[in-house]
Motif scaffolding. Structure first.
Motif, short mmCIF file in Angstrom:
data_model
loop_
_atom_site.label_atom_id
_atom_site.label_comp_id
_atom_site.label_asym_id
_atom_site.label_seq_id
_atom_site.Cartn_x
_atom_site.Cartn_y
_atom_site.Cartn_z
N GLN A 264 0.83 -1.21 0.00
CA GLN A 264 0.00 0.00 0.00
C GLN A 264 0.86 1.26 0.00
OE1 GLN A 264 -2.89 -0.43 3.30
NE2 GLN A 264 -4.44 -0.23 1.70
N GLY A 265 1.95 1.23 0.75
CA GLY A 265 2.84 2.38 0.79
C GLY A 265 3.41 2.71 -0.58
N LYS A 266 3.78 1.68 -1.33
CA LYS A 266 4.35 1.90 -2.67
C LYS A 266 3.29 2.43 -3.63
CE LYS A 266 8.16 -1.37 -2.18
NZ LYS A 266 8.20 -1.22 -0.74
N LEU A 267 2.06 1.94 -3.50
CA LEU A 267 0.97 2.49 -4.32
C LEU A 267 0.66 3.93 -3.91
CD1 LEU A 267 -1.76 -0.28 -4.80
CD2 LEU A 267 -0.39 0.86 -6.55
N PHE A 269 2.69 6.12 -2.77
CA PHE A 269 3.72 7.00 -3.32
C PHE A 269 3.41 7.34 -4.77
CE2 PHE A 269 7.77 7.15 -5.76
CZ PHE A 269 8.22 8.38 -5.30
N GLN A 270 2.86 6.38 -5.52
CA GLN A 270 2.54 6.62 -6.92
C GLN A 270 1.26 7.43 -7.08
OE1 GLN A 270 2.33 2.79 -8.82
NE2 GLN A 270 4.29 2.11 -8.00
N GLN A 271 0.24 7.11 -6.29
CA GLN A 271 -1.08 7.66 -6.51
C GLN A 271 -1.38 8.91 -5.68
OE1 GLN A 271 -3.60 4.31 -5.66
NE2 GLN A 271 -2.94 3.15 -7.46
N GLN A 272 -0.85 8.98 -4.46
CA GLN A 272 -1.13 10.10 -3.58
C GLN A 272 0.17 10.55 -2.89
OE1 GLN A 272 -4.68 9.63 -1.06
NE2 GLN A 272 -5.23 7.82 -2.24
N PRO A 273 1.06 11.16 -3.65
CA PRO A 273 2.36 11.54 -3.07
C PRO A 273 2.26 12.51 -1.90
CG PRO A 273 2.05 12.53 -5.25
CD PRO A 273 0.96 11.53 -5.08
N SER A 316 12.70 5.83 1.16
CA SER A 316 12.83 5.45 -0.25
C SER A 316 12.45 3.99 -0.45
CB SER A 316 14.26 5.68 -0.73
OG SER A 316 14.56 7.06 -0.78
N PHE A 317 12.82 3.14 0.51
CA PHE A 317 12.46 1.72 0.39
C PHE A 317 10.95 1.55 0.47
CE2 PHE A 317 11.46 -2.38 2.32
CZ PHE A 317 12.05 -3.24 1.40
N LEU A 318 10.30 2.25 1.41
CA LEU A 318 8.85 2.14 1.55
C LEU A 318 8.14 2.63 0.29
CD1 LEU A 318 8.38 3.41 5.22
CD2 LEU A 318 8.24 1.05 4.40
N ALA A 319 8.71 3.64 -0.36
CA ALA A 319 8.07 4.23 -1.54
C ALA A 319 8.42 3.51 -2.83
CB ALA A 319 8.45 5.70 -1.65
N ASN A 320 9.69 3.10 -2.98
CA ASN A 320 10.15 2.60 -4.28
C ASN A 320 10.77 1.22 -4.26
OD1 ASN A 320 9.78 5.01 -6.08
ND2 ASN A 320 11.07 5.95 -4.53
N GLY A 321 11.08 0.72 -3.06
CA GLY A 321 11.75 -0.56 -2.99
C GLY A 321 13.26 -0.46 -3.11
N ASP A 322 13.80 0.77 -3.11
CA ASP A 322 15.25 0.95 -3.08
C ASP A 322 15.59 1.96 -1.98
OD1 ASP A 322 15.24 3.72 -4.04
OD2 ASP A 322 14.74 2.89 -6.01
N PHE A 323 16.87 2.25 -1.79
CA PHE A 323 17.28 3.11 -0.69
C PHE A 323 17.83 4.46 -1.15
CE2 PHE A 323 17.55 -1.25 0.83
CZ PHE A 323 16.88 -1.18 2.05
N ASN A 324 17.67 4.75 -2.45
CA ASN A 324 18.34 5.93 -2.98
C ASN A 324 17.42 6.96 -3.63
OD1 ASN A 324 20.96 4.77 -2.39
ND2 ASN A 324 20.62 3.42 -4.14
N THR A 325 16.23 6.55 -4.10
CA THR A 325 15.36 7.46 -4.84
C THR A 325 14.73 8.48 -3.90
OG1 THR A 325 14.82 5.70 -6.40
CG2 THR A 325 13.39 7.63 -6.38
N PRO A 326 14.95 9.77 -4.10
CA PRO A 326 14.34 10.77 -3.21
C PRO A 326 12.82 10.79 -3.34
CG PRO A 326 16.15 11.71 -4.50
CD PRO A 326 15.83 10.37 -5.10
N VAL A 327 12.19 11.03 -2.21
CA VAL A 327 10.73 11.17 -2.15
C VAL A 327 10.41 12.65 -2.05
CG1 VAL A 327 8.65 10.63 -0.84
CG2 VAL A 327 10.46 8.91 -1.08
N ASP A 328 9.51 13.12 -2.91
CA ASP A 328 9.17 14.55 -2.92
C ASP A 328 8.55 14.97 -1.59
OD1 ASP A 328 10.09 14.81 -5.47
OD2 ASP A 328 8.12 14.70 -6.42
N GLY A 329 8.98 16.13 -1.11
CA GLY A 329 8.44 16.68 0.11
C GLY A 329 7.29 17.64 -0.14
#
Length: 533
Positions: A264-267, A269-273, A316-329
């Motif tokens: 759900q967290g990964k979805l 991030f995609q649907q409701q950032p 980043s892991f919760l949002a994308n499954g990796d540890f490097n991709t920045p999550v928009d604030g």
């Protein structure tokens, strides 16, 4: 207070209250069906007692859930008529399926289960509880189909300002739904598991307190018996089995909620950032998960929030499954939302006091930030308590400590809190939208609705204040009724749900010489009606 704010409070109060009953009904119902299956397969007396005792509590909770759930659909037309007009074509199908298919099946077969004891063949009677509880889960699926469409609209097109469904299959296989449903079901099992654990611990503690059960030099239980009906060795088997089954269910359910929650967290991030950013009180882009932030997390400018403890890369892991991709604030997302969806609501008289108002795209971070952590924290607490319970009871009973017993009983509330906090986070985190726009703002994805535009224009503040006050008072009265009924039958133990124990053995063979307790020769009751009522 404005009409919109009161309408939101009303829907929030009634929905969260109703959802206290839903997970227990779904989870406990499926556990009861499993226990009855074990009785039919083995013929063991403890499984029959388990089925009837937990089945009684299931029925009390079920009828309260029905009574409080009826209000929800009325509110759509009373307080949220503009919302109903916008989503009616979409919601009509899943809500009709829920009522005509799932709830109808649930009600019919639950009635057959209640009144079918000793009237239907064993296996046919068993089938009725599986059909009833299976229909409960199906009912949840259709309700979640409607809710998931609000979180991620699919299978529709806009026609004259209304969402018109073009693909029912897309609505019923929405990817948001396919993750939300197992998350909800595993959450229901977590509630049921803790419910079994806490109540069973109480009864095992009572047996220790009353001197019925003792322990030997190695700490292993020495099961005793009491002349009182229902306090025999089978009674011990009932409670220790229920406790350990409940603990195992709670642990497995927590694992399921964690896995589905990650999806759900990964979805999200995609649907409701914005919901993801608000859950972290993340004002700026980054990769770190906030363990603790302080400051005014309800601040609208997001500048007063300071992160004290964080885990690098976890967000980043919760949002994308990796540890490097920045999550928009938040500070990055607000201008994007303003560019896509505007800075002000339409200057439409239908919006009343909200007409032309500036749109605030940031949810209340005090709710999203702490709601997310309360959900996870209570879930972890319930699973940890279940693991400890399995270890402590490995020798067949519970400690004599009254405080441990109280902790076990109060621990029942933890998964309820996790479920409620999760739903509050899910619904308030999508504000200011009641129907959330898809990330793409082209074609049929241009389907969304602001909460301010959804409230009924003809309903006054005074009318809403009266209705929310009335609903709250009625729901408080119903809460008192349910809690008193649950306490009555929990304290009474198995005989409170199996009056036939007062007159005959577990196999159902022949009444004994006693009537009601303290009245030898009394009239034998109808055990089916006593079980039902």
């Amino acid at each position: 207070m404005e009409a919109l704010e009161i309408a939101r409070w009303q829907f929030g109060i009634t929905t969260v209250y109703h959802f206290l009953m839903v997970p227990l009904t779904i989870g406990l119902g499926l556990v009861v069906a499993s226990l009855q299956t074990a009785w039919v397969r083995t013929g063991k007396a403890e499984y029959l007692r388990l089925t009837k005792f937990w089945g009684k509590l299931f029925l009390i909770n079920f009828i309260m859930g029905v009574a409080t759930g009826l209000v929800q659909e009325f509110q759509f037309g009373m307080a949220w008529s503009e919302y109903s007009r916008f989503v009616g074509d979409v919601f009509g199908a899943p809500l009709a399926l829920e009522s005509l298919l799932a709830f109808f099946t649930e009600s019919v077969f639950l009635g057959l289960w209640i009144f079918g004891w000793k009237r239907l063949p064993q296996k046919l009677h068993l089938a009725t509880i599986w059909l009833a509880t299976g229909a409960s889960a199906l009912s949840a699926y259709f309700i979640l189909a409607a809710n998931s469409w609000m979180q991620h609209p699919v299978g529709v097109e806009l026609v004259d300002g209304r969402a018109v469904m073009t693909d029912i299959w897309a609505v019923l296989t929405n990817n948001t739904l396919l993750v939300a449903f197992p998350h909800t079901i595993t959450g229901a099992f977590a509630v049921a598991g803790s419910f079994l654990l806490g109540i069973s611990w109480y009864h095992l503690w009572k047996r220790r307190r009353d001197g019925i059960d003792t322990v030997d030099a190695n700490g292993r239980v020495v099961v005793g018996e009491n002349a009182a009906i229902g306090r025999d060795k089978t009674d011990h088997a009932v409670w220790i089995k229920a406790l350990r089954v409940g603990a195992a269910v709670a642990i497995v359910a927590f694992a399921g909620t964690a896995i589905t929650g990650d999806l759900q967290g990964k979805l999200m991030f995609q649907q409701q950032p914005m919901k993801m950013a608000a859950a972290e009180a993340a004002c700026h882009n980054g990769t770190s998960f906030s363990v603790l932030s302080i400051g005014d997390v309800g601040a609208r400018n997001c500048e007063d929030v300071k992160t004290l403890i964080e885990v690098p890369g976890l967000l980043s892991f919760l949002a994308n499954g990796d540890f490097n991709t920045p999550v928009d604030g938040v500070n990055t997302l607000i201008p994007e939302y303003q560019e896509k969806y505007g800075t002000n609501l339409p200057d439409d008289p239908m919006l009343g006091e909200q007409a032309g108002a500036e749109i605030d795209y940031l949810p209340v971070m005090a709710v999203t930030y702490w709601g997310f952590r309360i959900m996870i924290g209570f879930g972890v607490l319930a699973a940890a308590a279940a693991a400890v319970a399995l270890w402590v009871t490995r020798k067949g009973t519970v400690p004599q400590s009254k405080w441990l017993m109280r902790l076990a009983v109060f621990g029942i509330l933890a998964p309820f809190g996790a479920n409620s906090a999760g739903w509050i986070f899910t619904e308030m985190g999508r504000q200011p939208f009641v129907v959330v726009p898809n990330p793409s703002f082209t074609g049929i994805d241009n389907v969304f609705m602001f909460t301010a535009a959804a409230v009924s224009p003809g309903v006054s503040t005074a009318e809403l204040l009266f209705s929310v006050s009335a609903f709250t008072l009625v729901y408080l009265a119903l809460l008192v009724v349910e809690v008193r009924l649950l306490f009555k039958y929990v304290r009474g133990g198995v005989p409170s749900a199996m009056p036939e124990l007062l007159h005959q053995d577990d196999s159902g063979e022949g009444p004994d010489d006693s009537g009601t307790p303290g009245k030898p020769g009394g009239r034998k009751p109808d055990d089916v009606l006593d079980f039902a009522y």
